[in-house]
Each structure stands twice: as structure tokens, then as C-alpha cells.
Design an enzyme around this catalytic site. Structure first.
Site, PDB file in Angstrom:
ATOM      1  CD  GLN A 264      -3.379  12.918  -1.591  1.00  0.00           C
ATOM      2  OE1 GLN A 264      -4.264  13.457  -2.254  1.00  0.00           O
ATOM      3  NE2 GLN A 264      -3.599  11.850  -0.855  1.00  0.00           N
ATOM      4  NE  ARG A 265      -2.370  16.549  -8.495  1.00  0.00           N
ATOM      5  CZ  ARG A 265      -2.795  16.951  -9.663  1.00  0.00           C
ATOM      6  NH1 ARG A 265      -3.932  17.559  -9.766  1.00  0.00           N
ATOM      7  NH2 ARG A 265      -2.090  16.741 -10.753  1.00  0.00           N
TER       8      ARG A 265
ATOM      9  CE  LYS B 248       5.371  11.412 -11.392  1.00  0.00           C
ATOM     10  NZ  LYS B 248       5.515  12.576 -12.226  1.00  0.00           N
TER      11      LYS B 248
ATOM     12  CB  SER C   6       3.029  10.061 -13.830  1.00  0.00           C
ATOM     13  OG  SER C   6       3.864  11.161 -13.917  1.00  0.00           O
TER      14      SER C   6
ATOM     15  N   GLY D 243       4.658  15.955  -5.623  1.00  0.00           N
ATOM     16  CA  GLY D 243       5.787  15.118  -6.026  1.00  0.00           C
ATOM     17  C   GLY D 243       6.228  14.098  -4.975  1.00  0.00           C
ATOM     18  CE1 TYR D 244       7.730  16.058   0.213  1.00  0.00           C
ATOM     19  CE2 TYR D 244       5.595  17.100  -0.110  1.00  0.00           C
ATOM     20  CZ  TYR D 244       6.906  17.157   0.327  1.00  0.00           C
ATOM     21  OH  TYR D 244       7.384  18.318   0.876  1.00  0.00           O
TER      22      TYR D 244
ATOM     23  CG  LEU E  91      -1.578   7.703   2.528  1.00  0.00           C
ATOM     24  CD1 LEU E  91      -2.885   7.996   1.820  1.00  0.00           C
ATOM     25  CD2 LEU E  91      -1.861   7.449   4.005  1.00  0.00           C
ATOM     26  CB  THR E  92       1.051  11.361  -0.650  1.00  0.00           C
ATOM     27  OG1 THR E  92       1.994  10.695  -1.475  1.00  0.00           O
ATOM     28  CG2 THR E  92       1.616  12.700  -0.245  1.00  0.00           C
TER      29      THR E  92
ATOM     30  CB  CYS F  62      -0.839   0.054   1.269  1.00  0.00           C
ATOM     31  SG  CYS F  62      -2.085  -1.206   1.326  1.00  0.00           S
TER      32      CYS F  62
ATOM     33  CD  GLU G  53      -0.974  -6.353  -2.297  1.00  0.00           C
ATOM     34  OE1 GLU G  53       0.014  -6.496  -1.548  1.00  0.00           O
ATOM     35  OE2 GLU G  53      -2.131  -6.297  -1.877  1.00  0.00           O
TER      36      GLU G  53
HETATM   37  N1  ACO Z   1      -5.593  14.404  -9.787  1.00  0.00           N
HETATM   38  C1  ACO Z   1      -4.901  14.283 -10.928  1.00  0.00           C
HETATM   39  N2  ACO Z   1      -3.641  13.805 -11.006  1.00  0.00           N
HETATM   40  C2  ACO Z   1      -3.078  13.429  -9.863  1.00  0.00           C
HETATM   41  C3  ACO Z   1      -3.733  13.519  -8.625  1.00  0.00           C
HETATM   42  C4  ACO Z   1      -5.047  14.049  -8.625  1.00  0.00           C
HETATM   43  N3  ACO Z   1      -5.722  14.197  -7.484  1.00  0.00           N
HETATM   44  N4  ACO Z   1      -2.918  13.084  -7.662  1.00  0.00           N
HETATM   45  C5  ACO Z   1      -1.767  12.716  -8.255  1.00  0.00           C
HETATM   46  N5  ACO Z   1      -1.869  12.924  -9.595  1.00  0.00           N
HETATM   47  C6  ACO Z   1      -0.824  12.695 -10.602  1.00  0.00           C
HETATM   48  C7  ACO Z   1       0.098  13.897 -10.597  1.00  0.00           C
HETATM   49  O1  ACO Z   1      -0.312  14.838 -11.540  1.00  0.00           O
HETATM   50  C8  ACO Z   1       1.434  13.294 -10.928  1.00  0.00           C
HETATM   51  O2  ACO Z   1       1.599  13.141 -12.312  1.00  0.00           O
HETATM   52  P1  ACO Z   1       2.449  14.209 -13.183  1.00  0.00           P
HETATM   53  O3  ACO Z   1       3.718  14.463 -12.449  1.00  0.00           O
HETATM   54  O4  ACO Z   1       2.629  13.473 -14.462  1.00  0.00           O
HETATM   55  O5  ACO Z   1       1.598  15.421 -13.263  1.00  0.00           O
HETATM   56  C9  ACO Z   1       1.337  11.883 -10.360  1.00  0.00           C
HETATM   57  O6  ACO Z   1      -0.040  11.604 -10.191  1.00  0.00           O
HETATM   58  C10 ACO Z   1       2.079  11.765  -9.062  1.00  0.00           C
HETATM   59  O7  ACO Z   1       1.898  12.912  -8.306  1.00  0.00           O
HETATM   60  P2  ACO Z   1       2.616  13.077  -6.895  1.00  0.00           P
HETATM   61  O8  ACO Z   1       2.429  14.494  -6.440  1.00  0.00           O
HETATM   62  O9  ACO Z   1       4.012  12.582  -6.979  1.00  0.00           O
HETATM   63  O10 ACO Z   1       1.765  12.048  -6.028  1.00  0.00           O
HETATM   64  P3  ACO Z   1       1.019  12.284  -4.650  1.00  0.00           P
HETATM   65  O11 ACO Z   1       1.987  12.755  -3.599  1.00  0.00           O
HETATM   66  O12 ACO Z   1      -0.179  13.096  -4.852  1.00  0.00           O
HETATM   67  O13 ACO Z   1       0.656  10.786  -4.268  1.00  0.00           O
HETATM   68  C11 ACO Z   1      -0.782   8.899  -4.269  1.00  0.00           C
HETATM   69  C12 ACO Z   1       0.008   9.899  -5.136  1.00  0.00           C
HETATM   70  C13 ACO Z   1       0.178   8.199  -3.308  1.00  0.00           C
HETATM   71  C14 ACO Z   1      -1.431   7.853  -5.157  1.00  0.00           C
HETATM   72  C15 ACO Z   1      -1.848   9.731  -3.489  1.00  0.00           C
HETATM   73  O14 ACO Z   1      -2.771  10.237  -4.400  1.00  0.00           O
HETATM   74  C16 ACO Z   1      -2.588   8.934  -2.436  1.00  0.00           C
HETATM   75  O15 ACO Z   1      -2.071   8.718  -1.355  1.00  0.00           O
HETATM   76  N6  ACO Z   1      -3.833   8.540  -2.737  1.00  0.00           N
HETATM   77  C17 ACO Z   1      -4.681   7.837  -1.779  1.00  0.00           C
HETATM   78  C18 ACO Z   1      -4.199   6.423  -1.536  1.00  0.00           C
HETATM   79  C19 ACO Z   1      -4.011   5.665  -2.834  1.00  0.00           C
HETATM   80  O16 ACO Z   1      -4.879   5.666  -3.699  1.00  0.00           O
HETATM   81  N7  ACO Z   1      -2.861   4.987  -2.934  1.00  0.00           N
HETATM   82  C20 ACO Z   1      -2.529   4.138  -4.062  1.00  0.00           C
HETATM   83  C21 ACO Z   1      -3.241   2.830  -3.914  1.00  0.00           C
HETATM   84  S1  ACO Z   1      -2.563   1.574  -4.959  1.00  0.00           S
HETATM   85  C22 ACO Z   1      -1.435   0.776  -3.945  1.00  0.00           C
HETATM   86  O17 ACO Z   1      -1.449   1.006  -2.775  1.00  0.00           O
HETATM   87  C23 ACO Z   1      -0.445  -0.147  -4.558  1.00  0.00           C
END
Ligand code: ACO
Ligand code: ZN
Length: 472
Positions: free
Chosen positions: A334-335, A340, A373, A337-338, A328-329, A326, A360
Site C-alpha cells: 500500500q501507499r 491507483k 485522488s 501507487g498500486y 484491495l492492495t 471490491c 460500488e
Molecule cells: N493514509 C492516507 N492516504 C492514503 C492512505 C493512507 N493509509 N492510503 C492511500 N492513501 C491515498 C494516497 O495518498 C494516494 O493519494 P495521493 O496520490 O493523492 O497521495 C491515494 O490514496 C492512492 O494511493 P495508492 O498508493 O495508489 O493506493 P493503495 O495502493 O494504498 O491502495 C486502497 C488504496 C486499495 C484503498 C488500499 O488502501 C486498500 O486496499 N485498503 C483496504 C481495502 C479498502 O478499503 N478498499 C476500498 C474499499 S471500497 C470498494 O471496494 C469499492
């Protein structure tokens, strides 16, 4: 009472669980079709309805008042629906449920097409910095590239389609449909306070009921213990003394650190972390046996301590070579770069292990966006770093396996990324990757946003072979 008022009152009585009707979505002027999941009649004159917007992610589900329902278009629950054994009504589809490897989701495409409307649809939202506002969510970026032939990199590997991945059935968070009942379909926690942030949860998490009825649950930001009041939190802080997560700090560069936490040795912390994470992860269910997992918590340091930004969990032994269970940010971060950075760290660990890895399945909508991405950038970075070979040879050469070795990304993910980017062409009996100047320019532009990167030199970590240990 006027006739039309009586009529309205009668119609309101018909609005029960399972009905569908257009509902005005919070903060927008849109009226998407929604399903009624629950109804509260505390005040008979002002009932409230818990709605799920069909085709939108469950995190947008909310309580609404009568004025936000379009009763003229009320659809009663379908009688011919197959009854579900635990008595819940029809299950509205959510993007996670509709998820297939590599496909974009109904909820997301809709969000995308709504870009620029009055209020951007919240793909992720709901946090509030107690000191400052967190930025408004923005819609997803464009996702496709049309490639025209240009610079060429040869590949000797055939393109495959992804093998179907079966979700793991054990672990700290597992898919568990039996819990997907009417109770766990609804958000149960109104707000959490974590350090300087107040965060509005997205999904159900099994915090104790006596806490979920409160307006706010207070968490110690260092040990993640949950409490019912600020007073309890203040008292706890005096005793707690922690200023960072437990476990070993295995990485530090600038203000970013990673702590490795053993789910067996730090069970309380790991369980508290899973409870917190569940508030933002829909498609996984808590499982209290955290022993088989390691948790990698990323923190940002300031003069008050090491503040949790996000984490990922990883099985000590994964038969499928998953390198993330799993991820999570936390919403306030969020958004930026953390996500990535967390993903990059997971691949650096795999690199130190001499393996390729993969997250997974199933991925959430946001998980898929982030991985797509990350994979695109990592694969293109590897290809573009290639030097042209000796004079006379026209094009640099690299195999798919070499891309996997360099990036530690599993082969199927590399191939699906090349396909997704529309870069693979069949030419004179072999598959070649064709990069147009447009793709290269878009890549260079997107890499400028990757301000923070993992520096493998700052990782102080030796992989353990857990299969050789008697006990985790
Ligand atoms: N809307 C549109 N695009 C998004 C969004 C959003 N809300 N959030 C992230 N992205 C895109 C970004 O644009 C970026 O792409 P880009 O650089 O090409 O523009 C890419 O996703 C990564 O962005 P980050 O800022 O590095 O990611 P972030 O810190 O927001 O974390 C994460 C991404 C971990 C998926 C976060 O959204 C999160 O914690 N979500 C809730 C939990 C979740 O769904 N986790 C993944 C489950 S799958 C698993 O656990 C294996
Ligand atoms: Zn504490």
C-alpha cells in the site's frame, strides 16, 4: 490490601462490555475515548480488554491491558440504549458507517490533524516483510484547493449533486448487517504469512476456527490455500506447482501483470481470495457465490513467480454499471501507487467496453481517498491536455460528457470531483471550470508520483457480453 487498591479492584470489575473510557492507543501518547467490546479474564489478576476507539476506524481496535485504561473517567453503558436484537452492545460508530458520498470522515480528519505527532496514526498498517520492514504509514495529504480564476475551460454541463447510491445486495462481498455482531466486530486472525510477508489483519474474516486460534495462518501465495503450519505449507508447495494466479494473463508490462479469473471456473481460488480480502475490508461481508464475478488480480513478477499485489472484483453484469465491486492492495504494497494502478486498470477495461463505470458504494475511508485522488488526476489531466482552439478563441472547450468519454469515469463522479476541487464557477449563465496556476502546479507535482501507468496497448482482452450468455 490498601484501600485505594481495593477501590481499583472494584472499579476494574465494573469495566464490562459497552463501557466507555479513555484508553492509551498503541504506540502513541494519546488517550482517545474507547468502548469496551470484550473482556478476557484468563488471568484474574491481569484482565485484557478489546477496545474500539470511538471515531476511529475499526482496524485500530485492539486488546489492551489494564494499565492502558483511564479508570477515573469510566462511563457505564447507557441504560436507555435501544436493545439490539442479537444482544450486541451499542455500536460504536466507524467511519464506514458514517460514510456519505463525497464527504471526508471523522476518523480521517482526526488522523490528518495528528500528523507530526510522536507516531503517525495507522490509517493502514500491520504488515512485516520477512526480508525487510515495510514503510511506516503516513497521514493523508491535504485535500482541498482554493481556486482563483486563471486559465478557463468551458463546460456546457450543469452541476448536479450525486444521486444516492444503494449498495448492491448480492455478490461476492455484500453489506450484511446481520453479521455485524460481537463476533464479527472483533479481529479473529492474529497474523497471516503470505509469500515473504507476515501481515497483521485489520478486520474479521471467517477462516475456520481451528486456524484462527493459531498465532499464524500460512497461505500459499499462488493459490491462496490456507494452512495451519509452515510444514503443511512446504508440503503443499511441492504439490501446488502454481507460480501465478489461475485464469488468463490479460495484461503485462514490465513486471506488472493482470490475471482475469472467472469466479465460476475458479471457485476455490475466488473464495480464498475473498477470505483473504475480507481481512482488510470491513464494510463488506463474504458471500460464497462467486459465480457472478470476475476477479482481476495484479501481480509483480520476479524470479520466484508472479506475486499477488492486489485485486479488484467486478460483476459480470452490473445493472448499475459498476466497474469495481471490491478493491484491495495488500498492506505491504500500500501507499506506493498500486491502488491507483488497479483503479486505472478498471477504467481502461470500461473504456474497452465503451462504457463509463463507477465503484460500488459505500466506499471505505481509504477507498474514497484513493478514488478522489485518482478522479482528480484523471479529470485534470484530460482538461490540461486540451489544445487551445483556433486563434481568436480564447479558451479551450470541453463538455462534461467528453471528460467522461475520455476517462470512462461516470458523470456524477466527474461532477463531484470538480466540485470537490472547487473548480466549478457560474459565469454569464453557464458553468465554467476555472483552473488556477496553483491547481495546475499541484496537479503536475502529484502526477510526478504516478511512476507506473497502465499502457492500454499491453492489454489483450475482448469484453464479453455476459447478458447474451445462457450461463455465467
Ligand atoms: N493514509 C492516507 N492516504 C492514503 C492512505 C493512507 N493509509 N492510503 C492511500 N492513501 C491515498 C494516497 O495518498 C494516494 O493519494 P495521493 O496520490 O493523492 O497521495 C491515494 O490514496 C492512492 O494511493 P495508492 O498508493 O495508489 O493506493 P493503495 O495502493 O494504498 O491502495 C486502497 C488504496 C486499495 C484503498 C488500499 O488502501 C486498500 O486496499 N485498503 C483496504 C481495502 C479498502 O478499503 N478498499 C476500498 C474499499 S471500497 C470498494 O471496494 C469499492
Ligand atoms: Zn498453492
Amino acid at each position: 490490601m490498601a484501600d485505594n487498591e481495593t477501590e481499583q479492584t472494584n472499579t476494574v470489575d465494573l469495566v464490562v462490555e459497552g463501557c466507555r473510557l479513555p484508553v492509551n492507543m498503541a504506540g502513541t501518547d494519546e488517550w482517545p475515548l474507547a468502548e469496551i467490546l470484550s473482556r478476557k479474564d484468563v488471568d484474574r489478576a491481569a484482565p485484557e480488554f478489546y477496545v474500539h476507539y470511538i471515531d476511529y476506524n475499526k482496524r485500530l481496535d485492539e486488546w489492551v491491558t489494564l494499565d492502558r485504561l483511564n479508570l477515573d473517567k469510566l462511563q457505564m453503558p447507557k441504560k436507555d440504549k435501544t436493545p439490539v436484537k442479537d444482544g450486541r452492545s451499542s455500536r460504536a460508530s466507524t467511519p464506514e458507517r458514517d460514510m456519505v458520498n463525497g464527504g471526508l470522515l471523522p476518523g480521517l480528519s482526526r488522523n490528518k490533524s495528528n500528523a507530526g505527532r510522536k507516531r503517525k496514526l495507522p490509517l493502514g498498517e500491520g504488515s512485516e516483510d520477512l526480508a525487510q520492514d515495510s514503510p511506516a504509514p503516513t497521514p493523508p495529504p491535504p485535500t482541498n484547493n482554493n481556486s482563483t480564476p486563471g486559465a478557463v475551460v468551458n463546460s456546457n454541463s450543469n452541476s448536479n449533486s450525486n444521486p444516492p447510491h444503494q449498495p448492491r445486495q448480492t455478490g461476492s462481498m455484500v453489506l450484511d448487517k446481520s453479521h455485524d455482531d460481537i463476533v464479527t466486530r472483533m479481529k479473529n486472525v492474529n497474523m497471516i504469512e503470505l509469500g515473504r510477508y507476515r501481515i497483521r489483519p485489520w478486520y474479521f474474516s471467517p477462516y475456520p476456527v481451528e486456524l484462527t486460534i493459531l498465532p499464524v495462518i500460512y497461505l500459499c501465495e499462488f493459490c491462496l490455500k490456507y494452512m495451519k503450519s509452515r510444514k503443511c505449507l512446504d508440503r503443499h508447495k511441492e504439490k501446488c506447482g502454481l507460480r501465478h494466479p489461475p485464469g488468463n494473463e490479460i495484461y503485462r508490462k514490465g513486471t506488472i501483470s493482470f490475471f482475469e479469473i472467472d469466479g465460476r471456473k475458479n471457485k476455490n481460488y475466488s473464495q480464498n481470495l475473498c477470505l483473504l480480502a475480507k481481512l482488510f475490508l470491513d464494510h463488506k461481508t463474504l458471500y460464497y457465490d462467486t459465480d457472478p464475478f470476475l476477479f482481476y488480480v495484479m501481480t509483480e513478477f520476479d524470479n520466484r513467480g508472479y506475486h499477488i499485489v492486489g485485486y479488484f472484483s467486478k460483476e459480470k453484469e452490473s445493472t448499475e454499471d459498476y466497474n469495481v465491486a471490491c478493491i484491495l492492495t495488500l498492506p505491504p504494497y500500500q501507499r506506493k501507487g498500486y491502488g491507483k494502478l488497479l483503479i486505472e486498470f478498471s477504467y481502461v477495461l470500461s473504456h474497452f467496453e465503451g462504457k463509463t463505470g463507477s465503484p460500488e458504494k459505500p466506499l471505505s475511508d481509504l477507498g474514497l481517498l484513493s478514488y478522489r485522488s485518482y478522479w482528480s488526476q484523471a479529470v485534470l489531466e484530460t482538461i490540461l491536455k486540451l489544445q487551445s482552439p483556433d486563434e481568436g478563441a480564447e479558451r479551450p472547450l470541453i463538455t462534461i460528457n467528453e471528460i467522461c468519454e475520455t476517462t470512462s469515469i461516470r458523470k456524477e463522479d466527474v461532477i463531484s470531483t470538480l466540485q470537490y476541487l472547487n473548480l466549478i464557477n457560474y459565469y454569464k449563465g453557464q458553468y465554467i471550470v476555472t483552473l488556477s496556476q496553483d491547481v495546475i502546479d499541484a496537479h503536475n507535482k502529484s502526477m510526478l508520483k504516478r511512476k507506473i501507468r497502465i499502457d492500454p496497448k499491453c492489454l489483450h482482452w475482448n469484453p464479453k457480453d455476459w447478458s447474451k450468455r445462457g450461463k455465467w
